[in-house]
Write a protein that holds these residues in place. Structure first.
Motif, PDB file in Angstrom:
ATOM      1  N   GLY A 181      15.645  16.830  -0.318  1.00 24.92           N
ATOM      2  CA  GLY A 181      15.143  16.836   0.787  1.00 24.92           C
ATOM      3  C   GLY A 181      15.639  15.849   0.554  1.00 24.92           C
ATOM      4  O   GLY A 181      17.246  15.685   1.127  1.00 24.92           O
ATOM      5  N   LEU A 182      14.805  15.553   2.008  1.00 24.35           N
ATOM      6  CA  LEU A 182      15.382  14.154   2.826  1.00 24.35           C
ATOM      7  C   LEU A 182      14.402  12.681   2.669  1.00 24.35           C
ATOM      8  O   LEU A 182      13.077  13.238   2.489  1.00 24.35           O
ATOM      9  N   GLN A 183      14.923  11.482   2.865  1.00 27.53           N
ATOM     10  CA  GLN A 183      14.014  10.599   3.139  1.00 27.53           C
ATOM     11  C   GLN A 183      14.167   9.683   3.952  1.00 27.53           C
ATOM     12  O   GLN A 183      15.436   9.228   4.322  1.00 27.53           O
ATOM     13  N   ALA A 184      13.381   8.898   4.256  1.00 31.12           N
ATOM     14  CA  ALA A 184      13.069   7.420   4.952  1.00 31.12           C
ATOM     15  C   ALA A 184      12.720   6.704   4.140  1.00 31.12           C
ATOM     16  O   ALA A 184      11.665   6.387   3.561  1.00 31.12           O
ATOM     17  N   GLU A 185      13.786   5.141   4.522  1.00 27.52           N
ATOM     18  CA  GLU A 185      12.917   4.299   3.786  1.00 27.52           C
ATOM     19  C   GLU A 185      13.226   2.543   4.724  1.00 27.52           C
ATOM     20  O   GLU A 185      13.905   3.024   6.022  1.00 27.52           O
ATOM     21  N   GLY A 186      12.919   1.791   4.085  1.00 24.77           N
ATOM     22  CA  GLY A 186      12.763   0.764   4.731  1.00 24.77           C
ATOM     23  C   GLY A 186      12.092  -0.560   4.532  1.00 24.77           C
ATOM     24  O   GLY A 186      11.213  -0.217   4.454  1.00 24.77           O
ATOM     25  N   ASN A 187      12.357  -1.533   5.433  1.00 26.64           N
ATOM     26  CA  ASN A 187      10.989  -2.698   5.163  1.00 26.64           C
ATOM     27  C   ASN A 187      10.175  -2.250   6.450  1.00 26.64           C
ATOM     28  O   ASN A 187      10.065  -1.740   7.217  1.00 26.64           O
ATOM     29  N   ILE A 188       9.218  -2.763   5.912  1.00 28.06           N
ATOM     30  CA  ILE A 188       7.852  -3.173   7.250  1.00 28.06           C
ATOM     31  C   ILE A 188       7.827  -3.755   8.165  1.00 28.06           C
ATOM     32  O   ILE A 188       7.349  -4.934   6.983  1.00 28.06           O
ATOM     33  N   PRO A 189       8.249  -4.912   9.327  1.00 26.05           N
ATOM     34  CA  PRO A 189       7.547  -5.610   9.285  1.00 26.05           C
ATOM     35  C   PRO A 189       6.037  -6.673   9.387  1.00 26.05           C
ATOM     36  O   PRO A 189       5.410  -5.957   9.569  1.00 26.05           O
ATOM     37  N   GLY A 224       6.328 -10.000   7.569  1.00 22.65           N
ATOM     38  CA  GLY A 224       6.505 -11.282   7.350  1.00 22.65           C
ATOM     39  C   GLY A 224       6.359 -11.620   6.058  1.00 22.65           C
ATOM     40  O   GLY A 224       6.727 -10.917   5.560  1.00 22.65           O
ATOM     41  N   GLY A 225       5.520 -12.698   5.780  1.00 22.74           N
ATOM     42  CA  GLY A 225       5.819 -12.869   4.071  1.00 22.74           C
ATOM     43  C   GLY A 225       5.076 -12.100   3.700  1.00 22.74           C
ATOM     44  O   GLY A 225       5.268 -11.915   2.029  1.00 22.74           O
ATOM     45  N   LEU A 226       4.127 -10.541   3.877  1.00 25.36           N
ATOM     46  CA  LEU A 226       3.893  -9.421   2.951  1.00 25.36           C
ATOM     47  C   LEU A 226       4.893  -8.716   2.291  1.00 25.36           C
ATOM     48  O   LEU A 226       4.645  -8.614   0.966  1.00 25.36           O
ATOM     49  N   GLY A 227       6.303  -8.683   2.333  1.00 22.08           N
ATOM     50  CA  GLY A 227       6.795  -7.947   1.925  1.00 22.08           C
ATOM     51  C   GLY A 227       6.982  -6.897   2.518  1.00 22.08           C
ATOM     52  O   GLY A 227       6.873  -5.888   0.886  1.00 22.08           O
ATOM     53  N   LEU A 228       6.475  -5.703   3.171  1.00 26.74           N
ATOM     54  CA  LEU A 228       5.867  -4.591   3.251  1.00 26.74           C
ATOM     55  C   LEU A 228       6.769  -4.233   3.524  1.00 26.74           C
ATOM     56  O   LEU A 228       7.956  -3.941   4.243  1.00 26.74           O
ATOM     57  N   GLY A 229       7.187  -2.661   2.282  1.00 26.45           N
ATOM     58  CA  GLY A 229       8.556  -1.681   2.132  1.00 26.45           C
ATOM     59  C   GLY A 229       7.622  -0.080   2.232  1.00 26.45           C
ATOM     60  O   GLY A 229       6.583   0.027   1.448  1.00 26.45           O
ATOM     61  N   TYR A 230       9.042   0.398   2.771  1.00 29.63           N
ATOM     62  CA  TYR A 230       8.145   2.087   2.654  1.00 29.63           C
ATOM     63  C   TYR A 230       8.921   3.286   1.929  1.00 29.63           C
ATOM     64  O   TYR A 230      10.607   2.610   2.258  1.00 29.63           O
ATOM     65  N   ASN A 231       8.509   4.117   1.658  1.00 30.92           N
ATOM     66  CA  ASN A 231       9.447   5.431   1.560  1.00 30.92           C
ATOM     67  C   ASN A 231       8.706   7.138   1.857  1.00 30.92           C
ATOM     68  O   ASN A 231       7.585   6.943   1.139  1.00 30.92           O
ATOM     69  N   VAL A 232       8.892   7.697   2.918  1.00 32.53           N
ATOM     70  CA  VAL A 232       8.669   9.071   2.721  1.00 32.53           C
ATOM     71  C   VAL A 232       9.992   9.584   2.962  1.00 32.53           C
ATOM     72  O   VAL A 232      10.677   9.924   3.188  1.00 32.53           O
ATOM     73  N   GLY A 233       9.345  11.017   1.884  1.00 32.81           N
ATOM     74  CA  GLY A 233       9.787  12.712   2.226  1.00 32.81           C
ATOM     75  C   GLY A 233       9.427  13.379   1.922  1.00 32.81           C
ATOM     76  O   GLY A 233       8.140  13.327   1.647  1.00 32.81           O
ATOM     77  N   VAL A 234      10.421  14.264   2.588  1.00 36.25           N
ATOM     78  CA  VAL A 234       9.744  15.962   2.601  1.00 36.25           C
ATOM     79  C   VAL A 234      10.945  16.774   1.999  1.00 36.25           C
ATOM     80  O   VAL A 234      12.245  16.241   2.065  1.00 36.25           O
ATOM     81  N   GLY A 235      10.157  17.493   0.362  1.00 35.63           N
ATOM     82  CA  GLY A 235      11.313  17.848   0.395  1.00 35.63           C
ATOM     83  C   GLY A 235      10.454  19.796  -0.197  1.00 35.63           C
ATOM     84  O   GLY A 235       9.605  19.734  -0.521  1.00 35.63           O
ATOM     85  N   ASN A 236      11.596  20.054  -1.254  1.00 35.71           N
ATOM     86  CA  ASN A 236      10.999  20.906  -2.184  1.00 35.71           C
ATOM     87  C   ASN A 236       9.838  21.364  -3.259  1.00 35.71           C
ATOM     88  O   ASN A 236       9.421  22.551  -3.490  1.00 35.71           O
ATOM     89  N   GLY A 237      10.063  20.304  -3.181  1.00 32.91           N
ATOM     90  CA  GLY A 237       8.800  20.004  -4.484  1.00 32.91           C
ATOM     91  C   GLY A 237       9.184  20.443  -5.703  1.00 32.91           C
ATOM     92  O   GLY A 237      10.781  20.768  -6.538  1.00 32.91           O
ATOM     93  N   ARG A 238       8.176  20.489  -7.175  1.00 31.67           N
ATOM     94  CA  ARG A 238       8.848  21.165  -8.165  1.00 31.67           C
ATOM     95  C   ARG A 238       9.268  22.503  -8.047  1.00 31.67           C
ATOM     96  O   ARG A 238       8.586  23.717  -7.254  1.00 31.67           O
ATOM     97  N   SER A 239      10.195  23.343  -9.046  1.00 25.82           N
ATOM     98  CA  SER A 239      10.447  24.361  -9.107  1.00 25.82           C
ATOM     99  C   SER A 239       9.376  25.618  -9.437  1.00 25.82           C
ATOM    100  O   SER A 239       8.522  24.568 -10.024  1.00 25.82           O
ATOM    101  N   SER A 240       9.719  26.535  -9.827  1.00 24.66           N
ATOM    102  CA  SER A 240       8.771  27.246 -11.305  1.00 24.66           C
ATOM    103  C   SER A 240       8.798  26.876 -12.477  1.00 24.66           C
ATOM    104  O   SER A 240       7.895  26.926 -13.223  1.00 24.66           O
TER     105      SER A 240
END
Lengths: 436, 163
Positions: A236-244, A246-262
């Motif tokens: 599918g597609l995925q967005a990722e990156g750092n989250i502002p 400061g020193g906490l160093g947060l990051g994220y991944n968010v994705g939308v896709g087909n999921g499992r097949s049969s």
């Protein structure tokens, strides 16, 4: 009187020895008068000028070579001119050639990056196993041969690919494990399309298929390739990156896709098994005050259709705690998989976790790394979706020996129990894994 | 005998004095600060040590939306590289190589740091490539580059962390 001379001699020798310990540059320069350059600064200046002369000579040589090449175009096998001889340039050994780009004098004026610039890296492993399980056969087997491709297509667009060759009884199974094209807007937003390792937890999105990358011989069973406890792949597609933050160093991944097949162990490479898209979200923190620490949490939502007319809602929640250093290395991950039959509203919850501890020993050139892992899986017996998942309680005790920077030897003892009321199985496993 | 002891004690005191004066000279060569230099147009002038680490770990890959970070690092054996590995990466040479292989393999970075063989080359690349960053012996910093403050301090100032 003689002893006085002896003491004076001793004093002289002591002073001389002290002077001899300092580098040659610091022996001779007398203190400079105010407003005058010191001898040291003059020596430095001479060194700079010498370097500059070498550079100019090198440019002349290159200009001459370029003029010569106009008359006779070089063959593709020809290599660029070597750096100027007088410039201290360590010979790049095989170790230095891996993972790093090298810049020679000739490239200084040609600093524009070239696109695409394909890099290929391979991973492989050879394994031996023997267990006391009834009916098991000991012996060698080839692990996966993995090729990894990375190619920047522009300053902001990159391609990554991963293919594996897995030995089967009468053929090799070729599989596209990851194929990703990514656009980097900035550090906070990178958008990609393709096939990923689902960013649930830590291991699945960190170690991928090269066994050399991971400390142990095998992945924990909860994230095993071909397993069904969590969806290992995601299309599918995925967005990722750092989250502002400061020193906490947060990051994220968010994705939308087909999921499992049969086939629940497979991703929907050729299309989804239903009209419902799966989504995944992962947030992690790498606090700058605790370099090496990572804490993460993930959520995955899908609708499973193992057979036409059978629909199950799936919620996966996971958390991980990692100390990504080697003295010690600590990995811990937990996941809960919730299934709900949409026809009957029956629900099932399965849990799995592992804790792994390793330590790079400081002796023998830091080549040895003993480790221990405990892993656990519990699944309700009547869960109709995770048919191939068995309860598990197991320990792994092993050691990794890094033969070189790019090859390792691993030996493991495992004591595991699969299923309920089943006997424990002891096994010895060995692996040599490498990258090339 | 007393005169001998007096003379011996004077010589000893003189030796101690010489030792105290010469020791800083001998150590000076090994305490030269390592400057963090960037292309002059880079839109930063001060980074915390953890920010420098983030940049060199490849966790921060852009100075601004249109200016990517270009990492330059000295080849093995150079003192600049030793300081970077010890203080910034906190890794051995082999761990450093494995780190970048894994980073690229995870699709988190498209390329590893470029290796340069001298501070002169580093200086020239810094001035030529927008977004380039490197560690250079503070004595070898050339005009046309921009030296970053680290934790608010420049090389040579007390408390500068990279030496």
């Amino acid at each position: 009187m003689g002893s006085r001379w002896l003491l004076l001699l001793l004093f002289t020798l002591t002073t001389s020895a002290l002077l001899a310990q300092s580098p040659p540059q610091s022996q001779s320069p007398p203190p400079a008068a105010p407003g005058e350059p010191s001898v040291q600064s003059l020596l430095d200046r001479i060194q700079q000028l010498e370097n500059r002369i070498n550079q100019l000579e090198e440019r002349d040589r290159q200009r001459e070579a370029a003029q010569a090449s106009i008359a006779a175009p070089p063959s593709p096998a020809e290599t660029p001119a070597a750096p100027a001889a007088a410039i201290p340039a360590p010979t790049p050994g095989p170790a230095a050639m891996h993972g790093e780009d090298h810049v020679s004098m000739g490239e200084i004026r040609d600093t524009e990056r070239r696109f695409p610039s394909l890099q290929i890296r391979g991973f492989g492993d050879v394994d031996f196993s023997a267990t006391d399980q009834k009916g098991s056969i000991s012996g060698f087997n080839l692990g996966q041969l993995v090729l990894h491709l990375a190619s920047p297509l522009s300053e902001k667009v990159s391609y990554f690919g991963e293919v594996s060759f897995t030995a089967q009884p009468n053929a090799y199974d070729l599989s596209v494990e990851r194929t990703i094209i990514r656009y980097d807007y900035n550090d906070y937003f990178k958008l990609s399309f393709g096939k990923y390792h689902t960013p649930i937890g830590y291991w699945n999105a960190t170690f991928h298929h090269g066994a050399w990358l991971q400390t142990t011989i095998a992945r924990p069973e909860m994230v095993q390739f071909g397993g069904t406890f969590i969806p290992v792949h995601f299309v599918g597609l995925q967005a990722e990156g750092n989250i502002p933050s400061g020193g906490l160093g947060l990051g994220y991944n968010v994705g939308v896709g087909n999921g499992r097949s049969s086939f629940l162990s497979k991703a929907g490479d050729s299309g989804d098994s239903n009209d419902n898209r799966a989504w995944v979200a992962n947030v992690y923190a790498r606090p700058s005050r605790f370099y090496g620490l990572q804490v993460g949490a993930s959520v995955y939502r899908d609708k499973l259709t193992p057979q036409p007319g059978q629909n199950f809602g799936e919620w996966i929640t996971a958390a991980d705690l990692v100390w990504a250093k080697e003295k010690p290395e600590f990995l811990a991950e937990y996941a809960n998989v919730h299934h709900r039959d949409e026809a009957t509203a029956n629900t099932w919850d399965s849990q799995a976790f592992y804790v792994q501890l390793a330590y790079r020993l400081p002796w023998w050139q830091s080549k040895w790394k003993p480790y221990y892992r405990f892993e656990y899986i519990h699944k309700p017996e009547d869960d109709p979706t995770l048919l191939n998942v068995l309860d598990l309680s197991g320990s792994t005790l092993g050691v990794r020996y890094d033969i070189t920077n790019y090859a390792a030897f691993k030996g493991e003892y495992r004591n595991t129990r699969h299923g309920v009321d089943q006997p424990r199985v002891n096994g010895a496993f060995f692996q040599t894994s490498f990258t090339f | 005998m007393t005169a001998h002891w007096k003379f011996a004690s004077r010589v000893f005191a003189l030796s101690c004095l010489c030792l105290a004066l010469l020791s800083p000279l001998a150590a000076q060569r090994h305490d030269v600060d390592i400057a963090v230099v960037v292309h002059p147009d880079t839109p930063v002038s001060n980074l915390s040590l953890s920010d420098v680490r983030k940049v060199f770990l490849g966790d921060r890959q852009y100075w601004s939306t249109n200016v990517p970070v270009v990492l330059l690092i000295r080849a093995p054996v150079a003192r600049e590289r030793d300081v970077v590995l010890k203080i910034i990466y906190q890794m051995s040479e082999s761990q450093f190589k494995q780190y970048w292989i894994a980073k690229i393999f995870r699709a988190e970075a498209a390329t590893a740091p470029k290796v340069v063989y001298s501070n002169d080359i580093a200086n020239q690349l810094i001035t030529a490539i927008p977004g380039a960053i490197a560690f250079v012996d503070s004595k070898d910093v050339r005009p046309g580059t921009k030296v970053l403050r680290v934790d608010g301090r420049l090389p040579g100032e007390p408390g500068y962390p990279l030496r």
